[in-house]
Design a protein around this motif. Sequence first.
Motif, PDB file in Angstrom:
ATOM      1  N   VAL A 190       0.840  -1.200   0.000  1.00 63.45           N
ATOM      2  CA  VAL A 190       0.000   0.000   0.000  1.00 63.45           C
ATOM      3  C   VAL A 190       0.876   1.251   0.000  1.00 63.45           C
ATOM      4  O   VAL A 190       0.620   2.213  -0.739  1.00 63.45           O
ATOM      5  N   ASP A 191       1.928   1.234   0.835  1.00 63.73           N
ATOM      6  CA  ASP A 191       2.853   2.373   0.870  1.00 63.73           C
ATOM      7  C   ASP A 191       3.452   2.624  -0.507  1.00 63.73           C
ATOM      8  O   ASP A 191       3.577   3.779  -0.951  1.00 63.73           O
ATOM      9  N   ARG A 192       3.831   1.555  -1.190  1.00 62.42           N
ATOM     10  CA  ARG A 192       4.444   1.697  -2.511  1.00 62.42           C
ATOM     11  C   ARG A 192       3.443   2.267  -3.518  1.00 62.42           C
ATOM     12  O   ARG A 192       3.818   3.042  -4.402  1.00 62.42           O
ATOM     13  N   MET A 193       2.190   1.866  -3.389  1.00 64.79           N
ATOM     14  CA  MET A 193       1.166   2.425  -4.267  1.00 64.79           C
ATOM     15  C   MET A 193       0.957   3.915  -3.991  1.00 64.79           C
ATOM     16  O   MET A 193       0.880   4.734  -4.907  1.00 64.79           O
ATOM     17  N   MET A 194       0.871   4.252  -2.713  1.00 63.02           N
ATOM     18  CA  MET A 194       0.617   5.646  -2.347  1.00 63.02           C
ATOM     19  C   MET A 194       1.803   6.547  -2.690  1.00 63.02           C
ATOM     20  O   MET A 194       1.630   7.744  -2.937  1.00 63.02           O
TER      21      MET A 194
ATOM     22  N   GLU B  18      -0.200   7.529 -13.661  1.00 66.24           N
ATOM     23  CA  GLU B  18      -0.136   6.179 -14.219  1.00 66.24           C
ATOM     24  C   GLU B  18      -1.422   5.435 -13.874  1.00 66.24           C
ATOM     25  O   GLU B  18      -2.073   5.707 -12.867  1.00 66.24           O
ATOM     26  N   THR B  19      -1.811   4.499 -14.729  1.00 63.91           N
ATOM     27  CA  THR B  19      -3.044   3.753 -14.468  1.00 63.91           C
ATOM     28  C   THR B  19      -2.808   2.669 -13.417  1.00 63.91           C
ATOM     29  O   THR B  19      -1.704   2.124 -13.296  1.00 63.91           O
ATOM     30  N   VAL B  20      -3.856   2.371 -12.678  1.00 65.35           N
ATOM     31  CA  VAL B  20      -3.784   1.294 -11.691  1.00 65.35           C
ATOM     32  C   VAL B  20      -3.441  -0.024 -12.389  1.00 65.35           C
ATOM     33  O   VAL B  20      -2.696  -0.852 -11.854  1.00 65.35           O
ATOM     34  N   ALA B  21      -3.966  -0.201 -13.594  1.00 70.60           N
ATOM     35  CA  ALA B  21      -3.699  -1.425 -14.351  1.00 70.60           C
ATOM     36  C   ALA B  21      -2.207  -1.615 -14.588  1.00 70.60           C
ATOM     37  O   ALA B  21      -1.689  -2.735 -14.503  1.00 70.60           O
ATOM     38  N   GLU B  22      -1.496  -0.534 -14.886  1.00 66.43           N
ATOM     39  CA  GLU B  22      -0.054  -0.624 -15.097  1.00 66.43           C
ATOM     40  C   GLU B  22       0.689  -0.830 -13.783  1.00 66.43           C
ATOM     41  O   GLU B  22       1.661  -1.580 -13.716  1.00 66.43           O
ATOM     42  N   VAL B  23       0.240  -0.171 -12.736  1.00 62.43           N
ATOM     43  CA  VAL B  23       0.910  -0.283 -11.435  1.00 62.43           C
ATOM     44  C   VAL B  23       0.853  -1.719 -10.918  1.00 62.43           C
ATOM     45  O   VAL B  23       1.802  -2.202 -10.295  1.00 62.43           O
ATOM     46  N   LEU B  24      -0.242  -2.416 -11.183  1.00 62.57           N
ATOM     47  CA  LEU B  24      -0.366  -3.801 -10.727  1.00 62.57           C
ATOM     48  C   LEU B  24       0.682  -4.719 -11.356  1.00 62.57           C
ATOM     49  O   LEU B  24       1.014  -5.767 -10.795  1.00 62.57           O
ATOM     50  N   LEU B  25       1.209  -4.339 -12.524  1.00 62.98           N
ATOM     51  CA  LEU B  25       2.235  -5.141 -13.181  1.00 62.98           C
ATOM     52  C   LEU B  25       3.648  -4.649 -12.876  1.00 62.98           C
ATOM     53  O   LEU B  25       4.617  -5.245 -13.351  1.00 62.98           O
ATOM     54  N   ASP B  26       3.754  -3.578 -12.108  1.00 69.45           N
ATOM     55  CA  ASP B  26       5.060  -3.026 -11.752  1.00 69.45           C
ATOM     56  C   ASP B  26       5.598  -3.793 -10.547  1.00 69.45           C
ATOM     57  O   ASP B  26       5.090  -3.661  -9.431  1.00 69.45           O
ATOM     58  N   GLN B  27       6.633  -4.572 -10.756  1.00 66.98           N
ATOM     59  CA  GLN B  27       7.142  -5.428  -9.688  1.00 66.98           C
ATOM     60  C   GLN B  27       7.850  -4.648  -8.589  1.00 66.98           C
ATOM     61  O   GLN B  27       8.190  -5.215  -7.556  1.00 66.98           O
TER      62      GLN B  27
ATOM     63  N   GLU C   1      -8.700   2.354  -0.388  1.00 70.22           N
ATOM     64  CA  GLU C   1      -9.020   1.690  -1.650  1.00 70.22           C
ATOM     65  C   GLU C   1      -7.841   0.855  -2.136  1.00 70.22           C
ATOM     66  O   GLU C   1      -8.026  -0.253  -2.660  1.00 70.22           O
ATOM     67  N   CYS C   2      -6.634   1.375  -1.963  1.00 72.34           N
ATOM     68  CA  CYS C   2      -5.444   0.601  -2.333  1.00 72.34           C
ATOM     69  C   CYS C   2      -5.345  -0.668  -1.494  1.00 72.34           C
ATOM     70  O   CYS C   2      -5.029  -1.747  -2.006  1.00 72.34           O
ATOM     71  N   ARG C   3      -5.618  -0.542  -0.201  1.00 74.96           N
ATOM     72  CA  ARG C   3      -5.547  -1.706   0.682  1.00 74.96           C
ATOM     73  C   ARG C   3      -6.592  -2.746   0.281  1.00 74.96           C
ATOM     74  O   ARG C   3      -6.303  -3.947   0.216  1.00 74.96           O
ATOM     75  N   GLU C   4      -7.804  -2.297   0.014  1.00 72.87           N
ATOM     76  CA  GLU C   4      -8.865  -3.220  -0.396  1.00 72.87           C
ATOM     77  C   GLU C   4      -8.495  -3.930  -1.699  1.00 72.87           C
ATOM     78  O   GLU C   4      -8.694  -5.144  -1.839  1.00 72.87           O
ATOM     79  N   LEU C   5      -7.947  -3.180  -2.636  1.00 74.48           N
ATOM     80  CA  LEU C   5      -7.529  -3.743  -3.919  1.00 74.48           C
ATOM     81  C   LEU C   5      -6.470  -4.820  -3.728  1.00 74.48           C
ATOM     82  O   LEU C   5      -6.566  -5.925  -4.289  1.00 74.48           O
TER      83      LEU C   5
END
Length: 293
Positions: free
Chosen positions: A139-143, A150-159, A192-196
């Motif tokens: 979550v910290d990395r997302m925030m 950037e789109t959430v879709a791309e962030v989900l693939l960012d290792q 929302e990031c945590r829930e995701l």
Amino acid sequence: MLIGHKVQHNAAALRTALLGKKMVRFEAPYTDSILPQVGHTIEEVRNLDRSIEIIWDNGIVLNTRMKIASSWDVYRNGDTWRRDSAHADVLIDVQDWVAVCFNTPEIDVYHDFDPRRHPILGKLGPDLTHVDADIEEAVDRMMDYEERDETVAEVLLDQRVVRGVSNVFRCEILWACELHPWANIGTLKRAECRELLMLAQEMLQNADTSSNNLAIYGRQGKSCVRCGDVVKVNHHGEANRVLYWCVGCQTAHEPLVRPNFTPLYIERDANMGDSHPAAKQFMNEIISLRDVG
């Protein structure tokens, strides 16, 4: 038949047989490079000028160079082959179908390069396939993601943010959260990031990529199982991966300015013939070839 038309016909047949299917066997006796792994889903088939590319959901690409004598033959399991199996250059086996390449002068297998997924270019994020993955760190990395547009879709693939999310589950996760595929990461709140991420972890630890257990992936042109609207598919992001989404219910954080994109496949009446997206693509290409001819 001209080589260009032959490549298009072969690619269309491969899409019909392979798209959205999990691979159960792969053989390439004359190739000593990296090989596609059993269990991964075939995501896309591209026909280029004189070659055909097959792409798996983990970014592996198989490129076969085509000449006049080359061909990809597609058989239902149990059918008699038209050629001697001993001469096969590549074999791809999925449920119900087997695709075999003969007489290709060149085979190349490689990773579709995406710098953000390169392990050397940044510290890797938590692996969501592990039960002890640190969700709060993710979550910290997302925030703290630098590119807030950037789109959430791309962030989900960012290792650098999280690991373990394949393209199949990226589509499933976004659908489950009703997130628009072009939602910007900067618009999501921490909760929302945590829930995701918690949902993503749960899905990945109970992973089942058989088509009967997928809500959105591979369902282009069909009705959404949640809202009944149409499922679409588009290329998305720097790596140009395919992304399935529902136009009716994936509306959360929809951007004010919609992206300018062209649908990946031509939509046709869902009642015409086989409803599988690969079959629709096959019919589209047959029609286009007929019009050209």
